[in-house]
Design a protein around this motif. Structure first.
Motif, mmCIF file in Angstrom:
data_model
loop_
_atom_site.group_PDB
_atom_site.id
_atom_site.type_symbol
_atom_site.label_atom_id
_atom_site.label_comp_id
_atom_site.label_asym_id
_atom_site.label_seq_id
_atom_site.Cartn_x
_atom_site.Cartn_y
_atom_site.Cartn_z
ATOM 1 N N GLU A 47 0.818 -1.215 0.000
ATOM 2 C CA GLU A 47 0.000 0.000 0.000
ATOM 3 C C GLU A 47 0.850 1.262 0.000
ATOM 4 O OE1 GLU A 47 -3.962 -1.102 2.377
ATOM 5 O OE2 GLU A 47 -2.133 -1.413 3.507
ATOM 6 N N ARG A 99 -5.868 2.570 1.780
ATOM 7 C CA ARG A 99 -7.278 2.861 2.014
ATOM 8 C C ARG A 99 -8.047 3.165 0.741
ATOM 9 N NH1 ARG A 99 -8.041 6.419 7.393
ATOM 10 N NH2 ARG A 99 -10.163 5.807 7.052
ATOM 11 N N LYS A 100 -7.460 2.867 -0.421
ATOM 12 C CA LYS A 100 -8.199 3.049 -1.667
ATOM 13 C C LYS A 100 -8.520 1.696 -2.289
ATOM 14 C CE LYS A 100 -5.909 7.346 -2.678
ATOM 15 N NZ LYS A 100 -4.484 7.396 -3.010
ATOM 16 N N TRP A 102 -12.640 1.549 13.523
ATOM 17 C CA TRP A 102 -12.214 0.886 12.296
ATOM 18 C C TRP A 102 -13.393 0.437 11.456
ATOM 19 C CZ3 TRP A 102 -7.745 2.658 13.117
ATOM 20 C CH2 TRP A 102 -7.155 2.574 14.370
ATOM 21 N N TRP A 126 -13.874 2.319 8.260
ATOM 22 C CA TRP A 126 -12.612 2.421 7.548
ATOM 23 C C TRP A 126 -12.744 2.051 6.069
ATOM 24 C CZ3 TRP A 126 -8.135 4.005 9.991
ATOM 25 C CH2 TRP A 126 -6.936 3.789 9.339
ATOM 26 N N LYS A 127 -13.556 1.039 5.778
ATOM 27 C CA LYS A 127 -13.610 0.536 4.409
ATOM 28 C C LYS A 127 -14.608 1.287 3.548
ATOM 29 C CE LYS A 127 -11.628 -3.977 4.684
ATOM 30 N NZ LYS A 127 -11.407 -4.223 6.100
ATOM 31 N N MET A 162 -13.609 2.857 0.237
ATOM 32 C CA MET A 162 -12.984 2.015 -0.763
ATOM 33 C C MET A 162 -13.958 1.775 -1.897
ATOM 34 S SD MET A 162 -10.768 -0.914 0.933
ATOM 35 C CE MET A 162 -9.480 -0.415 2.025
#
Lengths: 247, 849
Positions: free
Chosen positions: B385, B392-393, B782, B785-786, B789
């Motif tokens: 990453e 985080r992409k 968290w 967090w996604k 994406m």
């Protein structure tokens, strides 16, 4: 029309400041507000930038048999304010029995308010122990303002059944998280009266006093301050609470 | 038809007919209805057994003595049931069910009479499995489907027919792709399986050239690699067919009923800084303090660790030797603690405060449950990453495993232990003799043993703890080598396909996990395969190019469409190839060695929390890829030459192999790009977040602000420019944690227009516990967090991998010896020049008259 009464647990908890700033936030959120001072100290006028020389008010009008409408003033941000009126000790002694009776002039005032273009009335009420003695018209929400100190906690515990009515909520004002004692008491209060608490608090912020000194509200003079944020959240909560109750 | 079936039919017949005489038309109707309902209807419809539908819904009509106006009665009754009785449907059902269980149902024979349905109880499933209709319909259907499938897979088709077959099914596949839900997804899997099996069948049966020994040998190698990939695809579909998404289970109301938990934080050589945050977060876990003991397991025998443990008041356990590394460390601590459960956190995995409350509930309601695993979430970018700058992409390497595979395993009761962020019941763990020590992946081996003894495991997908990812590419690869070696060791020493205790489904889950790590050699084979034709001029797939195209392309296309559908949120198309390619060379040897000599090799510790001071190109790590790139480039050039000088009947084969080489170069470019290490200067990792905080100034003013990142030593806070102006040297930052606010004294380190950087002043344990609770251990940290994406779109994912690949080659050229950077500059100039030739959009301003 929504009616909110604010009542301090004891002197100095900042109930009047809550009325002034909460109404400013509500007004900014688009509600047409009227603040009524139902506290014999007649202090709300200072927080709402009324000329200190002004002696008019609804109690005074009642004694002099003049129209309460003439005592109503408008703040530059659009809020209306109806002071208590400056009564001397004798006048007050004469007035209190009427106020406490079922013929309280407030009833008439409320009746007449129904026809005015208002969305919200915020009342600066007497302190919590005296509130039941004065005949206030039915309200949608009563905010009991407590400071995170021993006196507030003791009074809250003492009159515990007062806060059980579905319209009553306890609001913590002047919270200082940096002080361990204050935040400990605040968490005691929150634990003991869990369901009766307003979910947001108002922090101790010097700007509240400074705003009053500048004849303004924190919303107007310090939008970046935490106090402004706190009052915005409080106003939003009041609105959603009252709306959910209407449903 | 067997005994059972006819006896049940007879019983049903008697139920309808009773002792009275049955007219001939009545007999016909009754028998045909009973046969029809037994063979073609579900065993229960609308809450009652399907064969009893007529008497329940048409009580006034007698099947055995049909009357003239019965058709009219049926119509009226149907109308009434559908349009008038509809709102009372539920209560009607209840009555039917009641009548069934008390009255008539009891007279029936066999399992078909189970009236009260509770699908959660095993009895229901047994009853269901045994139900007459299913028992006779299922083998029939399966046999029919199997015959059809075998036909679809094995029938040889000419190119045109194969083209029509594959493209027609592809249309169906795309339609299913648009439909929501899991059933269309399962149908897509069936289609993909069909096409892939067809491909493999074709490859095995008609593409080996037995006349050319070299071609045959290489062809078999390629075929084996493809069989491996096919098997992994098959098992992957099985594993992920229905991800369980197990929710958290609530605990008993009374905290006195909550069990006691020991928390183990094993450490070997990590910095104290890394361990501190974890210990502070453990101390703040929402769990009764008298039921929770924290143990710092230090295998490094360091005084500073002992002192730290004493200062903050946690147990400190160390031992004289380091036998069996982490597993031995935990086993040693097991002997010195007593809690009913053991929660294990690697020393850099910081649990959120809700960890125990959310993970312990299932233990209470399932006494056979021995393990609850939660995902490993990383708040710092891993080398992939960071070096590809897609943190985080794009979902990272672990995203697929923790997002989907473990979740899929959970359905088959095959979720396994991953070494950290998990809770294990002490009883079963001691029963198997503690954490397994025979292999270097002690975690998976431990859960395998638990499963062998019949214990269950659970996986909760919520990220309840977060940690640091590995720092450098070499460390990352080192870690994966260890996993790969360990898995290969388990495959040899305690093969999940054999041995007692496991269900077939669990065997398959474990087997696939192990198989996954054997991908090294097959991947290398794929990267080299086209060179066999281009360089050695031997046909390893002995078939006309058009046929290869018509078989391979559907196989790849179908599987990538289906995988994009299944894995889209957890792994983007083509990224998996890049990840695998980087690892392939390095895991190829250790896994092979471990398969033949499972006891060789030692435990290597994963280094975390390091620094990279200078941007550099990791020549050592990337050497194998560069070799592969050079070979493929050479193959490409030879291919071009063949195109120009070779015989014309070979052109299509050359083109096919050139296409393959280009694809390999694309993936290799991505692998090379990873080797260019980006700078990593900060010693403490900053976590990007966004939540409101309050800044208290010494003057008594409070400012409203947003926390934008934090680390163990400080935070960065954003606010309006006016507010930022008022911030001086010292401030208190007030943060909220579950309704209570905590104040932290900080000093200003830097000040921007609307942002300030702050450093924490008071680093005493009591303040740090609160600070970690307000930052790292926030329960909702968290979860979101996604959210930013993107969902996988195979084409744009392809474009992303392409641009990464180009970047990789650019980095390679720039870092290379002298003529290469010069070459890069020349290429760049040429590209720029070519670009400048294209027409430019212009702005035409129309002057108004």
């Amino acid at each position: 029309m929504l009616t909110i009464t604010v009542s301090g647990m004891h002197g100095g908890v900042g109930a009047t400041a809550i009325v002034a700033n909460l109404s400013a936030a509500l007004q900014q959120q688009g509600l047409r507000c009227l603040c009524i001072d139902a506290n014999a100290d007649n202090m709300l006028r200072l927080a709402l930038a009324v000329n200190p020389e002004e002696t008019l008010g609804w109690a005074k009008s009642s004694l002099t048999h003049s129209a309460w409408q003439d005592a109503t003033l408008q703040h530059e941000d659009g809020r209306w304010v109806l002071p208590f009126g400056e009564l001397n000790v004798d006048e007050l002694a004469r007035f209190i029995p009427t106020w406490a009776s079922s013929e309280s002039p407030l009833h008439d005032i409320f009746y007449e308010l129904q026809s005015l273009p208002l969305d919200c009335v915020v009342i600066d009420g007497p302190r919590s122990r005296l509130l039941p003695h004065y005949s206030l018209p039915s309200v949608d929400l009563t905010l009991y303002v407590a400071a995170p100190d021993a006196a507030s906690y003791a009074l809250l515990k003492q009159d515990a059944k007062n806060w059980q009515s579905p319209n009553s909520r306890i609001l913590i004002n002047r919270l200082q998280p940096a002080q361990e004692l204050a935040s400990a008491i605040a968490s005691f209060i929150a634990d003991d009266f869990e369901e009766r608490m307003v979910p947001c608090v108002v922090h101790e912020d010097l700007i509240v006093a400074e705003a009053q000194a500048e004849l303004s509200s924190v919303i107007g003079c310090a939008p970046d301050s935490q106090a402004a944020q706190d009052f915005q959240s409080l106003a939003l909560w009041c609105q959603s609470e009252l709306q959910s109750r209407e449903k | 038809m067997n005994e059972d079936f006819s006896s049940i039919l007879r019983a049903r017949y008697r139920h309808y007919a009773g002792v009275s005489l049955v007219s001939l038309p009545g007999k016909c109707i009754l028998i045909s209805w009973l046969l029809f309902s037994a063979l073609f209807l579900r065993s229960r419809i609308a809450g009652c057994e399907s064969w009893r539908l007529p008497e329940v819904f048409f009580p006034h009509i007698s099947l055995i003595r049909p009357r003239l106006l019965d058709p009219v009665r049926v119509l009226v009754q149907i109308f009434w049931l559908f349009f008038i009785r509809a709102p009372q449907h539920k209560s009607g059902n209840k009555n039917i069910a009641k009548r069934l269980s008390h009255g008539l149902g009891a007279r029936l024979v066999g399992a078909g009479s189970v009236a009260k349905v509770n699908w959660l109880q095993p009895a229901f499933w047994q009853a269901r499995d045994a139900s007459v209709a299913r028992r006779h319909r299922q083998p029939l259907t399966i046999a029919l489907a199997a015959v059809l499938a075998v036909l679809c897979i094995t029938v040889p088709l000419d190119p045109m027919a194969q083209f029509v077959f594959a493209s027609a099914l592809f249309g169906v596949l795309l339609i299913f792709n648009k439909l929501p839900g899991r059933f269309p997804q399962m149908l897509m899997i069936v289609l993909s399986l069909l096409i892939s099996c067809r491909y493999i069948w074709w490859r095995c049966s008609s593409t080996l050239n037995f006349d050319d020994p070299l071609g045959l040998a290489l062809g078999i190698v390629l075929l084996l690699a493809e069989l491996y990939a096919w098997l992994v695809l098959l098992l992957g579909y099985f594993q992920n067919i229905w991800p369980l998404n197990r929710p958290a289970k609530s605990l008993p109301k009374n905290t006195a009923d909550w069990p006691s938990v020991d928390i183990f934080v094993p450490s070997y050589n990590e910095d104290l800084e890394v361990v501190r945050a974890t210990i502070y977060a453990c101390q703040g876990l929402d769990w009764p303090k008298d039921k929770m003991e924290i143990y710092l397991l230090d295998d490094g025998r360091r005084d500073e660790f002992r002192d730290f443990a004493r200062d903050v008041g946690v147990h400190y356990i160390t031992r004289s030797d380091n036998r069996h590394a982490k597993a031995g460390n935990i086993n040693n601590a097991l002997k010195q603690s007593r809690g009913e459960y053991v929660a294990i956190f690697d020393c850099d995995h910081i649990p959120t405060r809700a960890f125990l409350q959310l993970s312990m509930g299932w233990f209470i309601c399932d006494p056979k449950l021995a393990l609850v695993q939660t995902p490993h979430h990383f708040f710092s970018p891993d080398p992939f990453e960071r070096n590809l700058s897609n943190f985080r992409k794009v979902p990272n390497e672990g995203g697929l495993f923790y997002g989907l595979i473990q979740n899929g395993n959970d359905l088959w009761n095959g979720a396994f232990f991953c070494g950290s962020c998990a809770v294990i019941r002490r009883g079963p763990l001691e029963e198997i003799g503690g954490v397994a020590v025979e292999t270097v992946t002690e975690d998976a081996h431990t859960s395998l043993r638990l499963h062998r003894l019949g214990y269950n495991s659970a996986y909760i997908r919520a990220p309840l703890a977060a940690g640091l990812a590995t720092e450098t590419l070499s460390a990352h690869i080192g870690q994966r080598i260890r996993w790969a070696r360990g898995m290969a060791q388990i495959l040899r020493l305690d093969n999940p396909l054999r041995g007692p205790g496991l269900k077939l489904r669990q065997r398959l889950c474990y087997f696939n996990a192990m198989l996954h790590f054997l991908s090294g050699i097959p991947r290398l084979v794929f990267l080299l395969a086209p060179l066999a034709f281009l360089l050695l001029h031997t046909y390893i797939i002995y078939a006309p190019a058009i046929m290869i195209f018509l078989y391979v392309l559907p196989h790849m296309l179908y599987s990538s469409v289906v995988n994009a559908k299944i894995q889209g949120r957890y792994r983007h198309s083509f990224w998996g190839e890049v990840y695998e390619t980087v690892l392939s060379w390095y895991i190829a040897r250790p896994t092979t060695v471990a398969l033949f000599a499972p006891h060789k090799g030692t435990f290597n510790v994963t280094a975390k929390g390091g620094l990279i001071h200078e941007k550099y190109f990791d020549w050592v790590m990337s050497r194998p890829y560069i070799l592969l790139v050079l070979l493929n480039v050479f193959g490409f050039l030879v291919g071009l030459w063949r195109l120009y000088a070779g015989p014309s009947n070979e052109i299509s084969a050359v083109l096919l192999n050139l296409f393959w080489v280009v694809y390999n170069l694309l993936i290799l470019g991505g692998a090379v790009a990873v080797a260019a290490e980006a700078k990593q200067l900060r010693s403490d990792h900053r976590v990007q977040v966004r939540f409101p905080v309050v800044l208290e100034l010494p003057s008594g003013h409070l400012l409203h602000a947003q926390l934008v990142d934090f680390s163990l030593s400080g935070a960065r806070i954003e606010m309006s420019a006016d507010a930022a102006e008022q911030v001086g040297q010292r401030v208190n930052v007030i943060m909220d944690r579950a309704g209570r606010e905590y104040s932290f004294a900080m000093t200003t380190v830097f000040k921007g227009r609307d942002v300030v950087g702050l450093r924490l002043c008071d680093q005493s344990p009591s303040s740090m516990v609160n600070y970690v609770q307000c930052t790292f251990a926030r329960a909702d940290n968290w979860v979101s967090w996604k959210q930013n994406m993107s969902v996988d779109k195979p084409l744009s994912s392809m474009a992303a991998v392409m641009s990464i690949s180009v970047q990789g080659y650019r980095r390679l050229l720039r870092a290379g010896p002298q003529p290469l950077p010069q070459l890069l500059t020349t290429i760049k100039t040429l590209v720029e020049m070519a670009k400048s030739l294209r027409p430019q959009p212009i702005l035409i301003r129309v002057e108004e008259a």
